[in-house]
Design a protein around this motif. Structure first.
Motif, PDB file in Angstrom:
ATOM      1  N   CYS A 269       0.830  -1.214   0.000  1.00 35.66           N
ATOM      2  CA  CYS A 269       0.000   0.000   0.000  1.00 35.66           C
ATOM      3  C   CYS A 269       0.859   1.257   0.000  1.00 35.66           C
ATOM      4  O   CYS A 269       0.640   2.174  -0.804  1.00 35.66           O
ATOM      5  CB  CYS A 269      -0.937  -0.003   1.201  1.00 35.66           C
ATOM      6  N   LEU A 296      -3.549   4.525   6.224  1.00 36.89           N
ATOM      7  CA  LEU A 296      -3.488   3.162   5.685  1.00 36.89           C
ATOM      8  C   LEU A 296      -3.527   2.123   6.797  1.00 36.89           C
ATOM      9  O   LEU A 296      -4.050   1.020   6.616  1.00 36.89           O
ATOM     10  CB  LEU A 296      -2.217   2.980   4.842  1.00 36.89           C
ATOM     11  N   SER A 300      -6.733  -0.329   5.918  1.00 33.86           N
ATOM     12  CA  SER A 300      -6.370  -1.645   5.377  1.00 33.86           C
ATOM     13  C   SER A 300      -6.931  -2.789   6.217  1.00 33.86           C
ATOM     14  O   SER A 300      -6.862  -3.950   5.804  1.00 33.86           O
ATOM     15  CB  SER A 300      -4.843  -1.779   5.296  1.00 33.86           C
ATOM     16  N   SER A 310      -6.025  -4.685  -2.079  1.00 35.07           N
ATOM     17  CA  SER A 310      -4.965  -3.691  -1.914  1.00 35.07           C
ATOM     18  C   SER A 310      -5.168  -2.518  -2.865  1.00 35.07           C
ATOM     19  O   SER A 310      -4.959  -1.360  -2.493  1.00 35.07           O
ATOM     20  CB  SER A 310      -3.595  -4.331  -2.175  1.00 35.07           C
ATOM     21  N   ILE A 314      -5.582   1.395  -1.936  1.00 34.69           N
ATOM     22  CA  ILE A 314      -4.665   2.382  -2.528  1.00 34.69           C
ATOM     23  C   ILE A 314      -5.447   3.469  -3.264  1.00 34.69           C
ATOM     24  O   ILE A 314      -5.145   4.670  -3.150  1.00 34.69           O
ATOM     25  CB  ILE A 314      -3.678   1.691  -3.491  1.00 34.69           C
TER      26      ILE A 314
END
Length: 388
Positions: A269, A296, A300, A310, A314
């Motif tokens: 990421c 993140l 995540s 992912s 992103i």
């Protein structure tokens, strides 16, 4: 063939996680034990995630894979075709709790299955002898699911061959040459992350960690070839049994790990986000990069089970920092090759995490006893596959 194999794996995940986790919690005995294991596992996951994100940040800044790319950049207004939305803490917390257990099972929402299973297991443990029959029944269900898993795994070599052949046939080897620097830099970062994870395992497990690496090699190769962390889940459970991790720990820590401890995906990421920023000549000061890392760290979590999860994370991050989402089009073509490394790293990270938590809890049986147990498992496998 590889799609069929992955669908079979997804078919197993929900009932396997539910049955093994519920039985594991019921055998722990009380809510205090569950809370203690949860706290230790979560502490490890947060630390490992932070290290993974920082490593991706450092590698992208040192190697600068996006500078002087020598490739035409996608138009800034182009869309990557990924559904994204701004992250809110409210969304994350509400997503933890399933509206319906059946819906969570149907959608393979591992985090929601874990939450329901924790309630279910603690309730059974508190009932004691009253729930003995139900515990026994769910324990039998877990053995049935593991037996089905054994049947499905017989298709693994064929699925691996098909996945590798299809990837090369569709993308061609030429795309690897165009992105050789980016792919090489990312895998260099993964090698360093593997080293960090193994070193951490060595600190807590000693030289025995290398035996764990040998035991999970099949799970590692399977997740690498299929680019799926889920594909390795049953194999990792089996490897941890052979290593000496008691099932009540592995069946609790592993499902949590699939939502909170995707080390390879976390590193990707930060690495990929900075790669895209560098490709478009966007300078991000250190303070902005640290803010990105913390965002993140939260966004995540719980992304397991989502195709190309992912990339979705992103894409959402790019939007928040005014980096062109079109940059994702640069890496879409090689994402499968990168996903192989991410998935394999996730398998390594979760295996070591389960073993370390078991050691902390005193639930890691001695090596000699583990070897005897492994031989018994092999003998049982041979006898069950022998013709009547």
């Amino acid at each position: 063939m590889s799609d069929i194999f992955l669908r079979l794996i997804k078919m197993l995940i929900a009932p396997l996680v539910f049955s093994t986790l519920v039985v594991g919690i019921a055998h722990m005995g009380d809510a205090a034990s569950v809370g203690r294991v949860f706290g230790k596992a979560l502490g490890w996951f947060v630390t490992a995630s932070l290290i993974s994100l920082v490593l991706g940040l450092v590698m992208a800044n040192l190697l600068k894979p996006g500078e002087n790319l020598g490739l035409p950049l996608p138009d800034i207004g182009a869309s990557a075709g990924l559904a994204t939305s701004k992250f809110t803490l409210k969304d994350f917390v509400s997503h933890l709790v399933p509206k319906s257990f059946a819906e969570a099972m149907a959608n393979n929402e591992i985090l929601q299955i874990v939450v329901f299973s924790m309630f279910f297991g603690v309730a059974m443990a508190s009932l004691g002898d009253k729930a003995k029959v139900l515990v026994s029944a769910i324990d039998e269900l877990s053995h049935v699911m593991l037996k089905i898993t054994g049947y499905v795994m017989k298709l693994a070599p064929l699925a691996v061959l098909a996945a590798m052949a299809a990837t090369v046939a569709v993308n061609g080897l030429g795309i690897l040459l165009k992105f050789a620097v980016f792919i090489g830099d990312f895998y260099l970062g993964l090698f360093l992350l593997w080293g960090v994870l193994v070193f951490a395992g060595y600190v807590f497990l000693g030289p025995r960690v290398f035996k764990l690496l040998v035991l999970i090699k099949e799970a590692f190769l399977l997740s690498f070839a299929t680019a799926s962390s889920e594909a390795a889940y049953p194999k990792i459970l089996d490897a941890l049994d052979r290593f000496g991790v008691k099932r009540k720990i592995s069946s609790f820590v592993m499902p949590m790990g699939y939502s909170f401890n995707l080390d390879g995906s976390m590193m990707y990421c930060t690495f990929a986000t900075l790669f895209i920023a560098q490709a478009y000549g966007i300078h991000l000061p250190l303070s902005t990069q640290i803010t990105m890392l913390l965002i993140l760290m939260m966004t995540s979590k719980g992304m397991a089970g989502v195709p190309r999860a992912s990339l979705v994370v992103i894409a959402a991050t790019l939007n928040q920092f005014n980096i062109p989402e079109a940059g994702l089009l640069l890496i879409l073509g090689v994402d499968t090759f990168l996903d192989m490394g991410r998935s394999a790293t996730n398998a390594v990270g979760n295996s070591i995490a389960a073993a370390v938590v078991a050691k902390w809890e005193g639930e890691l049986i001695p090596e000699a006893a583990a070897d005897i147990n492994a031989r018994a498992m092999d003998a049982a496998m041979v006898s069950s596959s022998a013709p009547a």
